[in-house]
Design a protein around this motif. Structure first.
Motif, PDB file in Angstrom:
ATOM      1  N   GLU A 102       0.812  -1.132   0.134  1.00  0.00           N
ATOM      2  CA  GLU A 102       0.182  -0.064   0.015  1.00  0.00           C
ATOM      3  C   GLU A 102       1.032   1.233   0.097  1.00  0.00           C
ATOM      4  O   GLU A 102       1.748   1.456   0.878  1.00  0.00           O
ATOM      5  CB  GLU A 102      -0.719   0.143   1.260  1.00  0.00           C
ATOM      6  CG  GLU A 102      -1.795  -0.935   1.289  1.00  0.00           C
ATOM      7  CD  GLU A 102      -2.741  -1.015   2.592  1.00  0.00           C
ATOM      8  OE1 GLU A 102      -4.094  -1.621   2.524  1.00  0.00           O
ATOM      9  OE2 GLU A 102      -2.475  -0.579   3.547  1.00  0.00           O
ATOM     10  N   HIS A 103       0.882   2.058  -0.871  1.00  0.00           N
ATOM     11  CA  HIS A 103       1.420   3.349  -0.815  1.00  0.00           C
ATOM     12  C   HIS A 103       0.407   4.397  -1.259  1.00  0.00           C
ATOM     13  O   HIS A 103      -0.125   4.935  -2.273  1.00  0.00           O
ATOM     14  CB  HIS A 103       2.157   3.399  -2.056  1.00  0.00           C
ATOM     15  CG  HIS A 103       3.297   2.452  -2.240  1.00  0.00           C
ATOM     16  ND1 HIS A 103       4.381   2.632  -1.284  1.00  0.00           N
ATOM     17  CD2 HIS A 103       3.734   1.363  -2.721  1.00  0.00           C
ATOM     18  CE1 HIS A 103       5.464   1.469  -1.413  1.00  0.00           C
ATOM     19  NE2 HIS A 103       4.663   0.838  -2.406  1.00  0.00           N
ATOM     20  N   LEU A 104      -0.433   4.709  -0.221  1.00  0.00           N
ATOM     21  CA  LEU A 104      -1.724   5.384  -0.028  1.00  0.00           C
ATOM     22  C   LEU A 104      -1.444   6.840  -0.590  1.00  0.00           C
ATOM     23  O   LEU A 104      -2.105   7.391  -1.182  1.00  0.00           O
ATOM     24  CB  LEU A 104      -2.127   5.529   1.410  1.00  0.00           C
ATOM     25  CG  LEU A 104      -2.516   4.126   2.018  1.00  0.00           C
ATOM     26  CD1 LEU A 104      -3.240   4.440   3.327  1.00  0.00           C
ATOM     27  CD2 LEU A 104      -3.454   3.365   0.982  1.00  0.00           C
ATOM     28  N   ASP A 105      -0.385   7.514  -0.154  1.00  0.00           N
ATOM     29  CA  ASP A 105      -0.076   8.877  -0.313  1.00  0.00           C
ATOM     30  C   ASP A 105       0.266   8.953  -2.043  1.00  0.00           C
ATOM     31  O   ASP A 105      -0.119   9.995  -2.767  1.00  0.00           O
ATOM     32  CB  ASP A 105       1.138   9.466   0.003  1.00  0.00           C
ATOM     33  CG  ASP A 105       2.455   8.499  -0.173  1.00  0.00           C
ATOM     34  OD1 ASP A 105       2.375   7.180  -0.479  1.00  0.00           O
ATOM     35  OD2 ASP A 105       3.546   9.115  -0.134  1.00  0.00           O
ATOM     36  N   SER A 155      -4.395  10.520  -4.373  1.00  0.00           N
ATOM     37  CA  SER A 155      -4.226   9.759  -3.095  1.00  0.00           C
ATOM     38  C   SER A 155      -5.140   9.057  -2.281  1.00  0.00           C
ATOM     39  O   SER A 155      -6.418   9.342  -2.592  1.00  0.00           O
ATOM     40  CB  SER A 155      -3.527  10.493  -2.167  1.00  0.00           C
ATOM     41  OG  SER A 155      -4.327  11.826  -1.831  1.00  0.00           O
ATOM     42  N   LEU A 156      -4.924   8.266  -1.613  1.00  0.00           N
ATOM     43  CA  LEU A 156      -5.740   7.356  -0.818  1.00  0.00           C
ATOM     44  C   LEU A 156      -5.567   7.407   0.613  1.00  0.00           C
ATOM     45  O   LEU A 156      -4.419   7.833   1.221  1.00  0.00           O
ATOM     46  CB  LEU A 156      -5.739   6.180  -1.170  1.00  0.00           C
ATOM     47  CG  LEU A 156      -6.046   5.585  -2.690  1.00  0.00           C
ATOM     48  CD1 LEU A 156      -5.562   4.226  -3.191  1.00  0.00           C
ATOM     49  CD2 LEU A 156      -7.599   5.680  -2.906  1.00  0.00           C
ATOM     50  N   LEU A 157      -6.490   7.238   1.358  1.00  0.00           N
ATOM     51  CA  LEU A 157      -6.291   7.255   2.954  1.00  0.00           C
ATOM     52  C   LEU A 157      -7.224   6.164   3.800  1.00  0.00           C
ATOM     53  O   LEU A 157      -8.310   5.696   2.976  1.00  0.00           O
ATOM     54  CB  LEU A 157      -6.833   8.655   3.421  1.00  0.00           C
ATOM     55  CG  LEU A 157      -8.065   9.029   3.667  1.00  0.00           C
ATOM     56  CD1 LEU A 157      -8.140  10.494   4.706  1.00  0.00           C
ATOM     57  CD2 LEU A 157      -8.931   9.160   2.353  1.00  0.00           C
ATOM     58  N   ASP A 211       6.476  -1.699  -6.260  1.00  0.00           N
ATOM     59  CA  ASP A 211       5.459  -0.961  -7.281  1.00  0.00           C
ATOM     60  C   ASP A 211       6.363   0.079  -7.735  1.00  0.00           C
ATOM     61  O   ASP A 211       7.132   0.867  -7.177  1.00  0.00           O
ATOM     62  CB  ASP A 211       4.296  -0.342  -6.475  1.00  0.00           C
ATOM     63  CG  ASP A 211       3.195  -1.393  -5.914  1.00  0.00           C
ATOM     64  OD1 ASP A 211       3.167  -2.367  -6.712  1.00  0.00           O
ATOM     65  OD2 ASP A 211       2.558  -1.060  -5.032  1.00  0.00           O
ATOM     66  N   GLU A 212       5.978   0.400  -8.975  1.00  0.00           N
ATOM     67  CA  GLU A 212       6.444   1.405  -9.918  1.00  0.00           C
ATOM     68  C   GLU A 212       5.783   2.583  -9.440  1.00  0.00           C
ATOM     69  O   GLU A 212       4.546   2.594  -8.927  1.00  0.00           O
ATOM     70  CB  GLU A 212       6.619   1.160 -11.541  1.00  0.00           C
ATOM     71  CG  GLU A 212       7.209  -0.113 -11.601  1.00  0.00           C
ATOM     72  CD  GLU A 212       6.924  -0.088 -13.330  1.00  0.00           C
ATOM     73  OE1 GLU A 212       6.118   0.404 -14.187  1.00  0.00           O
ATOM     74  OE2 GLU A 212       7.332  -1.337 -14.266  1.00  0.00           O
ATOM     75  N   LYS A 213       6.566   3.554  -9.536  1.00  0.00           N
ATOM     76  CA  LYS A 213       6.121   5.197  -9.697  1.00  0.00           C
ATOM     77  C   LYS A 213       4.670   5.310 -10.199  1.00  0.00           C
ATOM     78  O   LYS A 213       4.863   4.916 -11.386  1.00  0.00           O
ATOM     79  CB  LYS A 213       7.026   6.168  -9.608  1.00  0.00           C
ATOM     80  CG  LYS A 213       6.501   7.558  -9.270  1.00  0.00           C
ATOM     81  CD  LYS A 213       7.660   8.562  -9.599  1.00  0.00           C
ATOM     82  CE  LYS A 213       7.220  10.127  -9.204  1.00  0.00           C
ATOM     83  NZ  LYS A 213       8.420  10.893  -9.492  1.00  0.00           N
ATOM     84  N   ASN A 214       3.840   5.784  -9.501  1.00  0.00           N
ATOM     85  CA  ASN A 214       2.516   6.006 -10.132  1.00  0.00           C
ATOM     86  C   ASN A 214       2.578   7.348 -11.155  1.00  0.00           C
ATOM     87  O   ASN A 214       2.740   8.515 -10.674  1.00  0.00           O
ATOM     88  CB  ASN A 214       1.397   6.401  -9.129  1.00  0.00           C
ATOM     89  CG  ASN A 214       0.038   6.577  -9.565  1.00  0.00           C
ATOM     90  OD1 ASN A 214      -0.089   6.589 -10.983  1.00  0.00           O
ATOM     91  ND2 ASN A 214      -0.862   6.573  -8.763  1.00  0.00           N
TER      92      ASN A 214
END
Length: 826
Positions: A227-230, A266-268, A313-316
């Protein structure tokens, strides 16, 4: 030059220029495809209600709930690759098993009544009784929303470009859309949210969640979640172990896949109050949105060897431009696909079936990835895993590819070609070690995983001889319809030759040719098992000279003979050709019997009665796929074919395409009856499933007539366009017939349907008359056309002036790239 002569010459030149382009330019399939958008005007929560998307490798099912959209992912390359290959030393050889079976009393009801055979059968089927290998579902993604703010209306799927629109109604009564498509060039699903004018607007979604498949075996290595929420990213990665005995042990052959969600934004983590009043935090792989501004989301699927599938994960970096570029590429890809051929039919239902199934096929298969199994690339939980979702080589695997030839999509036959090539090593090994014979013996069942032995070595369906010639038929057809001699030389010839090597050796065995036992001097196919009927019987009753074996073996022999001539190999293959000719000169007759009601008919095996209820329409195999009989068949044989069609009974499940194609080949298909059967089999997603039609065979009055419908999406029935093609055009034997099974009172036209000889044919039937016929010769082969008029003329881009004809049976030597247009007498 006189003015009149100049005008005529100029006019002729202009006509040639107009018609020198492929006929599809005059009748674009993309426009017709758009007419047949699939629409579902309510929530579609069930797997078989959802919209089917795909790029030939990755498959996605888009389902809709009143509170969410759920995406189910699968891939032709993603399998549980464990394989059981036990009991090799116990199987023995064909000779050993055959000799034991011969000793079993013929009076037994079933072979399994014999204790030795029952034990052997159980041992031989132990590997196949495992749940693996099988297609492995790649997980699901849920996109939730607040029902107080948004109402789910349904979805529509535009098959002209693969765009699925999920339709909503907002609380202020505005229609909005979630626009979804699968990237045709990479394994990624794109989606955005817009208003009715296509403008990006604030979105109503509350959460996104990735769900690994619930069927994941407990003994598998635990999946890895990230998870990379930011950065707006969630993903999980699953290893698919190769070690059957101990899946937790790492192996260099292990495979893996990763499903990743990327949001522009972004997610949270959020919390909610559950039903018992406690606060509940979002768990792993679930998150909410930090804001409700413009919505852009991409879901990617990465698969391959464990060592090559990324861990981190690769950069979004997703952007609206990425999405726009991908969609533009998709539109162009689908335009190219639909430009290959088209039909326009006064019968809207048949036109719909043609376009929608061509759409499904393009989603399900492509060169460069594993050939689809029984249920293609759509799966979830246990959906898509019946019979391992494998390659059944007694029709299920071959059937879907039939439509690639006449529909002018030869590129779509390449996954099948790749499959046959991949089966060569294990087929050679089985022929040599088990049968003690040269060549290849194609196994009854196979998988897209490494195999060192026949996966189904059981002496019932595992002894179906017909599967070997049947397997190579699609390779010969590929050459026949393309005229590509490089393909014949480099890809088709060797499998065809090795199949013929096995078949000749098998038929030359003493057990198959002994005049004392057979009381003739013919070469018999013995023992064998007719597809989906009888199995292996005590005393080998019904286990010799099956009509399916005879006609497909004859097909293979004839293909080999022609291939050696084309490739200049008649001298080097002199011995094998002599064996083939000897067998064909002493070939068994196709089995027949007398029906009290219908007269003399073909049956699947000698000694069979006329009341048998078939699962597969075996008795008309000489028509198709054997192609030994058809509209040119005359005399008593033609009458037998008519009688056979009228008398046969089929229980359903394996006849939706095959039986109706056979009927079209002899001009007996009633289109209204065909339409009723297709309609009976249709699922909400637009695909046709396999349904039971009658009792009297393996089914009884307690049978669930829809039990196969929930097994998965039946890839085999995507061949339905082939039935329609055969009604519009037949040219499998290089004699081109127009509208041979189409009612003259119904208008119809088609462009660029393909025939043997590498001809692309276009024609139009209007108000009972054919006004023009166009034929494009790709390879310059001789053209044999049955014209719809007794007299007429033709013009060509390779010939000067128009040419007349006064006999409808036209034979022309064509040139490569020649475009010929035929007209009735003025």
């Amino acid at each position: 030059m006189k003015p009149a002569s100049f005008f005529l010459s100029f006019s002729f030149l202009m006509v040639c220029l107009i018609f020198s382009q492929p006929a599809a330019a005059q009748l674009p399939g993309v426009e017709a495809a758009k007419k047949h958008t699939l629409t579902y005007n309510k929530p579609a929560p069930d797997f078989f209600e959802g919209a089917l998307l795909g790029n030939g490798g990755m498959g996605v099912v888009v389902t809709t709930r009143p509170d969410a959209v759920v995406f189910y992912f699968g891939h032709n390359n993603v399998w549980d690759i464990r394989i059981a290959e036990q009991n090799k030393e116990k199987l023995g050889t064909f000779r050993e098993v055959f000799d034991r079976v011969k000793q079993i009393p013929a009076g037994l009801k079933n072979l399994t009544d014999d204790p030795w055979y029952a034990a052997y059968n159980h041992m031989a089927s132990a590997n196949y009784s495992k749940s693996y290998p099988r297609p492995f579902p790649c997980g699901s993604v849920l996109l939730g929303f607040d029902r107080r703010k948004l109402t789910m209306l349904g979805h529509e799927l535009d098959i002209s470009n693969g765009l699925c629109k999920v339709k909503f109604l907002t609380s202020d009564h505005q229609k909005t859309f979630l626009n979804i498509f699968t990237d045709m060039h990479s394994d990624r699903l794109w989606m955005d949210y817009t208003d009715s004018l296509g403008r990006s607007i604030d979105h109503p979604f509350t959460r996104v969640k990735i769900m690994p498949d619930p069927s994941t075996p407990k003994e598998f290595p635990a999946s890895q979640s990230l998870e990379h929420l930011d950065q707006g990213m969630l993903s999980f990665r699953q290893v698919l172990p190769a070690n059957e005995q101990n899946p937790s042990l790492k192996d260099r052959k292990d495979k893996a896949f990763k499903l990743a969600v990327k949001l522009k934004g972004s997610l949270l983590k959020k919390s909610r109050i559950n039903w018992n009043g406690n606060r509940e935090e979002m768990g792993l792989l679930e998150a909410g949105f930090t804001n409700n501004k413009e919505f852009l989301l991409a879901i990617s699927l990465e698969e391959g060897l464990d060592a090559t599938v990324s861990v981190e994960d690769e950069k979004n970096t997703i952007s609206r431009k990425n999405r726009a570029d991908a969609f533009e590429a998709n539109v162009n890809s689908w335009k190219s696909y639909w430009s290959k051929s088209s039909v326009r039919l006064a019968d809207d239902f048949l036109e719909q079936i043609w376009y929608q199934n061509l759409y499904f096929f393009n989603c399900a298969a492509k060169d460069g990835v594993s050939c689809p199994g029984i249920f293609a690339n759509w799966s979830y939980n246990n959906i898509g895993t019946a019979w391992h979702g494998d390659y059944h080589m007694n029709y299920n695997t071959q059937q879907p590819f039939w439509m690639t030839f006449s529909s002018n999509h030869l590129e779509k036959n390449l996954p099948y070609v790749n499959l046959v090539e991949s089966l060569m090593p294990v087929s050679r090994t089985w022929a040599k070690d088990y049968y003690g014979l040269p060549g290849i013996y194609i196994p009854h069942s196979a998988y897209p995983v490494e195999m060192t032995m026949n996966p189904y070595p059981v002496p019932d369906w595992g002894w179906e001889v017909s599967e070997t010639p049947w397997a190579i038929q699609g390779l010969w057809w590929h050459y026949l319809y393309s005229g590509d001699q490089d393909f014949l030389k480099n890809r088709a010839y060797q499998p065809i030759k090795e199949a013929v090597q096995f078949l000749t050796a098998y038929m030359q065995r003493k057990d198959a040719v002994d005049p004392t036992g057979w009381k003739d001097h013919k070469y018999h196919i013995f023992p064998t098992v007719p597809p989906e009927l009888y199995g292996l019987r005590p005393g080998f009753k019904y286990n010799y000279d099956g009509i399916v074996d005879l006609t497909l073996t004859k097909f293979a022999f004839e293909a080999f003979k022609k291939a050696t001539v084309i490739l200049g190999k008649t001298k080097t293959e002199k011995q094998l050709l002599a064996q083939v000719d000897d067998i064909l000169e002493n070939y068994p007759d196709y089995p027949t019997t007398m029906s009290k009601d219908y007269g003399k008919i073909f049956v699947s095996v000698p000694e069979e009665n006329d009341q048998v209820v078939y699962n597969l329409p075996n008795s008309l195999f000489t028509v198709f796929p054997g192609e030994d009989h058809g509209l040119d068949t005359e005399g008593e044989t033609a009458k037998i074919l008519q009688n056979t069609y009228c008398s046969q009974q089929n229980e359903g499940g394996n006849d939706l395409v095959l039986l109706n194609l056979q009927a079209a080949r002899i001009g007996k298909l009633d289109l209204e009856t065909f339409k009723r059967q297709v309609n009976y089999c249709l699922l909400p997603n637009g695909t046709a499933t396999d349904l039971v039609m009658q009792t009297g065979g393996r089914y009884n009055d307690y049978s669930d007539y829809k039990y196969m419908a929930k097994m998965g999406v039946w890839f085999e029935n995507f061949a339905l366009p082939a039935v329609i093609n055969e009604c519009l055009l037949q040219g499998y034997n290089r004699k081109i017939r127009l509208f041979p099974n189409w009612p003259k009172e119904k208008d119809a036209s088609f462009t660029s349907l393909r025939t043997a000889g590498a001809f692309l044919v276009s024609a139009s039937l209007e108000k009972g008359k054919v006004s023009k016929v166009s034929v494009f010769s790709e390879q310059g082969n001789d053209l044999c056309l049955v014209a719809p008029w007794n007299k007429g003329y033709y013009i060509s881009n390779k010939r000067e002036n128009k040419k007349t004809f006064s006999n409808p049976n036209i034979v022309l030597k064509t040139q490569r790239g020649e475009d010929i247009h035929f007209y009735p007498e003025e």
